[in-house]
Design a protein around this motif. Structure first.
Motif, short mmCIF file in Angstrom:
data_model
loop_
_atom_site.label_atom_id
_atom_site.label_comp_id
_atom_site.label_asym_id
_atom_site.label_seq_id
_atom_site.Cartn_x
_atom_site.Cartn_y
_atom_site.Cartn_z
N LYS A 1 0.85 -1.20 0.00
CA LYS A 1 0.00 0.00 0.00
C LYS A 1 0.87 1.23 0.00
CE LYS A 1 -2.18 1.56 3.67
NZ LYS A 1 -3.16 1.66 4.78
N ALA A 2 0.50 2.20 -0.82
CA ALA A 2 1.21 3.48 -0.88
C ALA A 2 0.22 4.60 -0.56
CB ALA A 2 1.83 3.70 -2.26
N ILE B 1 0.04 -0.41 -8.24
CA ILE B 1 0.36 -0.33 -6.82
C ILE B 1 -0.86 0.18 -6.07
CG2 ILE B 1 1.79 0.82 -5.09
CD1 ILE B 1 3.98 1.07 -7.20
N PRO B 2 -1.37 -0.56 -5.09
CA PRO B 2 -2.52 -0.08 -4.31
C PRO B 2 -2.16 1.23 -3.62
CG PRO B 2 -2.10 -2.42 -3.89
CD PRO B 2 -0.91 -1.90 -4.66
N LEU C 1 -6.16 9.76 7.88
CA LEU C 1 -4.80 9.76 7.35
C LEU C 1 -3.76 9.15 8.29
CD1 LEU C 1 -2.83 10.46 5.13
CD2 LEU C 1 -2.74 12.81 6.01
N PRO C 2 -3.77 9.43 9.60
CA PRO C 2 -2.74 8.83 10.46
C PRO C 2 -2.69 7.32 10.37
CG PRO C 2 -3.85 10.59 11.63
CD PRO C 2 -4.62 10.39 10.35
N GLY C 3 -3.86 6.67 10.37
CA GLY C 3 -3.89 5.21 10.27
C GLY C 3 -3.38 4.71 8.94
N GLU C 4 -3.71 5.43 7.87
CA GLU C 4 -3.25 5.03 6.53
C GLU C 4 -1.74 5.17 6.42
OE1 GLU C 4 -4.95 3.64 4.27
OE2 GLU C 4 -7.02 3.98 4.87
N LEU C 5 -1.19 6.25 6.98
CA LEU C 5 0.25 6.46 6.92
C LEU C 5 0.99 5.39 7.71
CD1 LEU C 5 0.41 10.34 7.41
CD2 LEU C 5 0.95 9.09 5.32
#
Length: 302
Positions: free
Chosen positions: A163-164, A182-183, A208-212
């Motif tokens: 994941k990016a 690339i996901p 966003l914090p969780g995704e990062l």
């Protein structure tokens, strides 16, 4: 791939830790880089002045008295004062008087809220950094290397990326994610900048914090330096992720970036200052000067 996106709208920004957490300090990377440049230049810095300043629609550029030059994204959307002349004057009070201003006086702009002032100061840091690299080609040996080009995916194991996350509507990067399958997720405050087919990949500021934290690759727009949100974003990223800061705004001594998880700065070095500034003053963007009067470079952590 060095284009940048302005994703800060007025007072909004991806600053999701400033109220709850004191474990980072916004703008500290710029301050540390300034201090490092002051140490490297010594007394020579006292004689350096601004020879030319251009505030273009897309980029702001400076030319110093020693011939070095740097550019920075122009944060037009972050200037609500630009709707009328009287209030705009407060955003850039020294307009017409910048030529001959001492570089050491420009440093004060790093801590001032006016976005245009900060852009001039960041462009100056880039110019000072470029002079160091030109004077010492071995600068950074053992710590980092500088390669010409902007193919950031050539130095990454694409198979390892599950994941990016891209912070800012960086169109060339998003296009590459699609082509390389690339996901990815997109963090962008102005959702209007996204195409309809990109909306399913949009991530809110709250998420966003969780995704990062769970991303293998994070690509961040250099404009985060302009609104002091870069440190909070880096704080949340996984230490194991490939973290890249891209755009001409981020083309300066990289030590303070590397000490905070960044692995690559993909920026732009000016090789023909007057040509670049002539393009900017006529409203040109990166597409008008890349390859002719500037070079895309990658500063890669060893």
């Amino acid at each position: 791939m060095s284009s940048e996106s302005q994703f800060s709208q007025g007072e909004k920004s991806f600053d999701f830790y400033s109220a709850e957490n004191d474990r980072y300090q916004g703008g500290i990377i710029l301050q540390e880089t300034k201090d490092r440049l002051i140490e490297r230049y010594g007394e020579k810095l006292d004689n350096l002045t601004l020879k030319r300043v251009v505030i273009g629609i897309f980029y702001t550029g400076v030319l110093l008295s020693d011939g070095s030059s740097g550019i920075c994204f122009t944060p037009i959307k972050a200037i609500p004062e630009s709707v009328c002349c009287p209030s705009s004057a407060r955003a850039m009070p020294r307009a017409g008087k910048l030529r001959g201003m001492k570089v050491t006086d420009i440093f004060q702009y790093l801590t001032q809220p006016a976005p245009i002032k900060r852009a001039i100061a960041i462009a100056t840091l880039n110019a000072l950094s470029d002079r160091i690299w030109r004077n010492n080609p071995d600068e950074g040996a053992g710590k980092y290397r500088i390669e010409e080009g902007d193919d950031i995916f050539s130095i990454v194991d694409l198979q390892s990326i599950k994941k990016a996350v891209v912070v800012g509507a960086l169109i060339p990067v998003i296009k590459s994610f699609k082509e390389k399958q690339i996901p990815y997720r997109i963090a962008e405050l102005d959702i209007r900048t996204l195409k309809e087919e990109e909306l399913p990949f949009f991530v809110s500021q709250e998420d966003l914090p969780g995704e990062l934290a769970s991303a293998d690759m994070v690509i961040i727009s250099g404009t985060t330096l302009l609104n002091d949100t870069l440190e909070s974003i880096l704080f949340t990223c996984s230490p194991a992720a490939n973290i890249m800061l891209i755009g001409p705004t981020a083309t300066m001594l990289p030590e303070s970036f590397f000490s905070r998880k960044v692995t690559v700065l993909a920026g732009n070095r000016v090789v023909a200052p007057d040509k670049v500034l002539d393009v900017l003053i006529e409203g040109g963007s990166g597409y008008h000067f890349y390859g002719d009067s500037s070079r895309k470079v990658m500063i890669i952590k060893e």
